[in-house]
Design a protein around this motif. Structure first.
Motif, mmCIF file in Angstrom:
data_model
loop_
_atom_site.group_PDB
_atom_site.id
_atom_site.type_symbol
_atom_site.label_atom_id
_atom_site.label_comp_id
_atom_site.label_asym_id
_atom_site.label_seq_id
_atom_site.Cartn_x
_atom_site.Cartn_y
_atom_site.Cartn_z
ATOM 1 N N GLU A 139 3.632 1.350 -2.762
ATOM 2 C CA GLU A 139 2.472 0.525 -2.451
ATOM 3 C C GLU A 139 1.681 0.280 -3.727
ATOM 4 O OE1 GLU A 139 0.847 -0.254 1.194
ATOM 5 O OE2 GLU A 139 2.939 -0.793 0.835
ATOM 6 N N LYS A 140 1.437 -0.965 -4.042
ATOM 7 C CA LYS A 140 0.695 -1.318 -5.242
ATOM 8 C C LYS A 140 -0.781 -0.909 -5.100
ATOM 9 C CE LYS A 140 4.276 -3.125 -7.184
ATOM 10 N NZ LYS A 140 5.243 -2.736 -6.131
ATOM 11 N N ALA B 137 -3.415 -2.449 -5.676
ATOM 12 C CA ALA B 137 -4.300 -3.504 -5.198
ATOM 13 C C ALA B 137 -4.293 -3.637 -3.682
ATOM 14 C CB ALA B 137 -3.915 -4.846 -5.827
ATOM 15 N N VAL B 138 -3.278 -3.104 -3.018
ATOM 16 C CA VAL B 138 -3.164 -3.302 -1.566
ATOM 17 C C VAL B 138 -3.315 -2.000 -0.788
ATOM 18 C CG1 VAL B 138 -1.710 -5.337 -1.838
ATOM 19 C CG2 VAL B 138 -0.647 -3.089 -1.672
ATOM 20 N N ARG B 139 -3.399 -0.871 -1.438
ATOM 21 C CA ARG B 139 -3.533 0.401 -0.716
ATOM 22 C C ARG B 139 -4.967 0.916 -0.829
ATOM 23 N NH1 ARG B 139 -0.454 2.825 -5.321
ATOM 24 N NH2 ARG B 139 -1.932 4.076 -6.534
ATOM 25 N N ARG C 141 9.546 -7.135 4.035
ATOM 26 C CA ARG C 141 8.802 -7.203 2.783
ATOM 27 C C ARG C 141 9.790 -7.242 1.621
ATOM 28 N NH1 ARG C 141 4.525 -2.547 1.329
ATOM 29 N NH2 ARG C 141 3.680 -3.257 3.339
#
Length: 342
Positions: free
Chosen positions: A158-159, A161-163, A197
């Protein structure tokens, strides 16, 4: 699904359909016809099953494609029947290699992966040195598009910026196949979100096939090649003092030495792989060690003071017990008492 077989390229292509209605079959065949036409493989004659719809026959007539219907109940006259059997065996083998916990409702997501791997194994009839996939889609780069066993359990990174701040750095998922339009990316199914994804960083957890690892010999040879490349191609932008002639010559000799060692190691690894057998056990010659203080040897032993050795104590034997006979005669006891004891 609609299975098509191109004889010249020896390629097997599959199109998915929601039903067996004439409209769905025609739409699937139009997609396949457009694909083969764009790659320069315009069909000239098409052999169909006896149950071909009228709409499909009209489409072929409009596109100047000659067609023939196979005799009823005689499938061997159609070469596509053998291609259908080949694809079914390959697809079933792929499903059997998945993880036991893999959700089987995602079986249709493995069809692109099965088509790709099957055509990579098929040889082209136009050019026998090429695969059917290369003949149809061009050269396949395994480095840009890596492949893995279908249905493998993975952890998807998970990057940031998204977690969330305290959320785990990865989520569980399943490998579906390569992302053909992305560089070194994969199509995965996220279990928590129940959605597909595209991810580039995965941790693999195979259940039936162990992960390949590099041996110590392979790592040493790779390090030797890197040193050779670095020594033979020094970077001119480094803010250090340039090398003089002696240093340059020493580096060159070191590069040649590493290159020779790497070549010998590669030759030995190839020789062992081509001719398997027990490797000879080479006993290294022990190095001589010199001590600052001389070690006492047998020739110095007589000059040393000897410590007397004590004899081991003898085992203690319990004394023999003396038994006195007793009698109920008082006179006999008095006589025995008066007798002198030895």
């Amino acid at each position: 699904m609609l299975v098509l077989y191109d004889y010249n390229s020896n390629a097997i292509h599959v199109e998915l359909m929601k039903s067996k209605s004439g409209a769905k079959i025609l739409a699937a065949y139009q997609r396949a016809h457009s694909l083969f036409t764009q790659q320069g493989l315009q069909p000239q004659i098409q052999r169909l099953d006896n149950k071909a719809s009228t709409a499909l026959q009209s489409f072929m007539t409009a596109n100047q494609v000659d067609f023939q219907l196979a005799p009823p109940h005689l499938h061997r006259r159609n070469a596509a029947e053998r291609a259908i059997r080949t694809f079914k065996n390959h697809f079933i083998a792929g499903l059997c290699s998945t993880n036991p916990d893999f959700p089987l409702h995602l079986w249709d997501c493995h069809i692109p992966h099965a088509i790709l791997t099957l055509n990579l194994l098929q040889g082209s009839r136009i050019n026998p040195t090429l695969s059917a996939h290369t003949q149809l889609h061009g050269a396949f780069d395994y480095n840009c598009t890596p492949l893995a066993p279908p249905g493998t359990r993975v952890l998807v990174h998970e990057k940031p910026a998204v977690r969330e701040t305290w959320a785990p750095h990865a989520v569980e998922g399943w490998y579906l196949g390569p992302a053909m339009n992305h560089y070194r990316c994969h199509r995965v199914w996220i279990t928590e979100m129940r959605a597909k994804r595209v991810a580039n960083m995965l941790a693999w957890f195979p259940s039936k096939i162990p992960m390949p690892t590099a041996s110590s010999t392979d790592r040493a040879l790779a390090a030797a090649r890197d040193l050779v490349c670095a020594l033979q191609n020094p970077s001119p932008a480094l803010p250090f003092t340039p090398l003089d002639a002696n240093q340059h010559q020493a580096h060159t000799q070191l590069a040649e030495l590493f290159a020779l060692v790497a070549a010998r190691g590669l030759f030995r690894s190839r020789t062992r792989s081509s001719a398997p057998g027990p490797a000879p056990c080479l006993t290294p010659t022990p190095a001589q060690v010199r001590f600052a203080v001389p070690i006492v040897t047998a020739e110095h032993a007589p000059a040393l003071l000897r410590v007397p050795t004590l004899a081991p104590p003898s085992p203690r034997v319990p004394p023999t017990a003396t038994y006195h006979s007793r009698t109920d005669n008082p006179g006999r006891r008095r006589r025995k008492a008066r007798q002198p004891q030895p």
